[in-house]
Design a protein around this motif. Structure first.
Motif, PDB file in Angstrom:
ATOM      1  N   SER A   9       0.870  -1.177   0.000  1.00 38.01           N
ATOM      2  CA  SER A   9       0.000   0.000   0.000  1.00 38.01           C
ATOM      3  C   SER A   9       0.906   1.226   0.000  1.00 38.01           C
ATOM      4  N   ASN A  12      -1.798   6.065   0.026  1.00 40.13           N
ATOM      5  CA  ASN A  12      -2.785   6.523   1.005  1.00 40.13           C
ATOM      6  C   ASN A  12      -3.196   5.447   2.002  1.00 40.13           C
ATOM      7  N   ASN A  14      -4.862   2.920   1.379  1.00 38.32           N
ATOM      8  CA  ASN A  14      -6.203   2.431   1.045  1.00 38.32           C
ATOM      9  C   ASN A  14      -6.282   0.912   1.136  1.00 38.32           C
ATOM     10  N   THR A  15      -5.316   0.239   0.527  1.00 36.41           N
ATOM     11  CA  THR A  15      -5.350  -1.227   0.469  1.00 36.41           C
ATOM     12  C   THR A  15      -5.098  -1.825   1.847  1.00 36.41           C
ATOM     13  N   LYS A  17      -6.012  -0.513   4.650  1.00 36.17           N
ATOM     14  CA  LYS A  17      -7.269  -0.343   5.390  1.00 36.17           C
ATOM     15  C   LYS A  17      -8.253  -1.461   5.044  1.00 36.17           C
ATOM     16  N   GLY A  52      -2.559  -1.338  -4.250  1.00 35.62           N
ATOM     17  CA  GLY A  52      -3.232  -0.370  -5.089  1.00 35.62           C
ATOM     18  C   GLY A  52      -2.952  -0.720  -6.540  1.00 35.62           C
ATOM     19  N   THR A  81      -7.293  -1.797  -4.503  1.00 36.57           N
ATOM     20  CA  THR A  81      -8.014  -0.533  -4.458  1.00 36.57           C
ATOM     21  C   THR A  81      -7.495   0.284  -5.633  1.00 36.57           C
ATOM     22  N   GLY A 113     -10.490   3.618  -4.175  1.00 31.75           N
ATOM     23  CA  GLY A 113      -9.640   4.212  -3.158  1.00 31.75           C
ATOM     24  C   GLY A 113      -9.352   5.646  -3.564  1.00 31.75           C
ATOM     25  N   GLN A 114      -9.081   6.475  -2.593  1.00 36.23           N
ATOM     26  CA  GLN A 114      -8.749   7.850  -2.925  1.00 36.23           C
ATOM     27  C   GLN A 114      -7.478   7.854  -3.767  1.00 36.23           C
ATOM     28  N   ASP A 115      -7.537   8.559  -4.875  1.00 41.35           N
ATOM     29  CA  ASP A 115      -6.442   8.594  -5.834  1.00 41.35           C
ATOM     30  C   ASP A 115      -5.890  10.010  -5.895  1.00 41.35           C
ATOM     31  N   ARG A 130     -12.808   7.430   0.190  1.00 42.69           N
ATOM     32  CA  ARG A 130     -12.803   6.001  -0.116  1.00 42.69           C
ATOM     33  C   ARG A 130     -11.452   5.408   0.236  1.00 42.69           C
ATOM     34  N   PRO A 131     -11.381   4.186   0.689  1.00 45.38           N
ATOM     35  CA  PRO A 131     -12.519   3.324   0.971  1.00 45.38           C
ATOM     36  C   PRO A 131     -13.319   3.842   2.163  1.00 45.38           C
TER      37      PRO A 131
END
Length: 155
Positions: A9, A12, A14-15, A17, A52, A81, A113-115, A130-131
């Motif tokens: 990850s 951010n 994301n993955t 999380k 990600g 994500t 996921g937030q990009d 997101r997520p």
């Protein structure tokens, strides 16, 4: 049952999380890919691989980790994500690599996921927030399905 979830990850978390949400309902150990060398995959019933999505694929480091794996049969799953909703397309290359290594892929999962990559960073990113709770719930439902599939195959 023992599950290991290996995550790369980068930006951010994301993955990570998503992996941690899965571990809330499964007997899973979640680790960053950088620490995977300290774990024996053969000691786990199921191994999950996630990252990600970068340029339409999982992190290159994850591919680099999987390529030299032995061809011993194992159960696994794939997740990701990303900034887009092309989940199954994005997961396909990693699934094919795992199958070429004699791994049984029990399923795959993806969510937004937030990009904040490249130009998106200037605007605060795409997919803000997101997520989210719905994504975490979906990830928990997914890992429950994976465990059920494993139990049905091991009967």
């Amino acid at each position: 049952m023992k599950i290991l979830i290996i995550v790369k990850s980068k930006h951010n978390d994301n993955t990570m999380k998503i992996a941690e949400a899965m571990a809330e309902v499964a007997p899973a150990t979640v680790i960053d890919l950088d620490y995977a060398k300290f774990y024996k995959l053969s000691e786990y019933d199921i191994v999950g691989f996630g990252s990600g999505i970068y340029y339409g694929k999982h992190a290159k480091e994850l591919f680099g980790y999987i390529k030299p794996l032995c061809d011993k049969k194992n159960y696994c799953f794939v997740f990701s994500t990303s900034g887009s909703k092309n989940y199954s397309k994005n997961n396909r290359a990693l699934i094919k690599l795992l199958e070429s290594k004699n791994k049984t892929v029990l399923g795959d999962f993806g969510c937004l996921g937030q990009d904040k990559f490249f130009i998106f960073k200037l605007f605060g990113g795409l997919n803000k927030g997101r997520p989210n709770t719905e994504d975490f719930d979906a990830a928990q439902e997914f890992i429950t399905e994976i465990m059920n599939k494993y139990h049905s195959l091991e009967k």
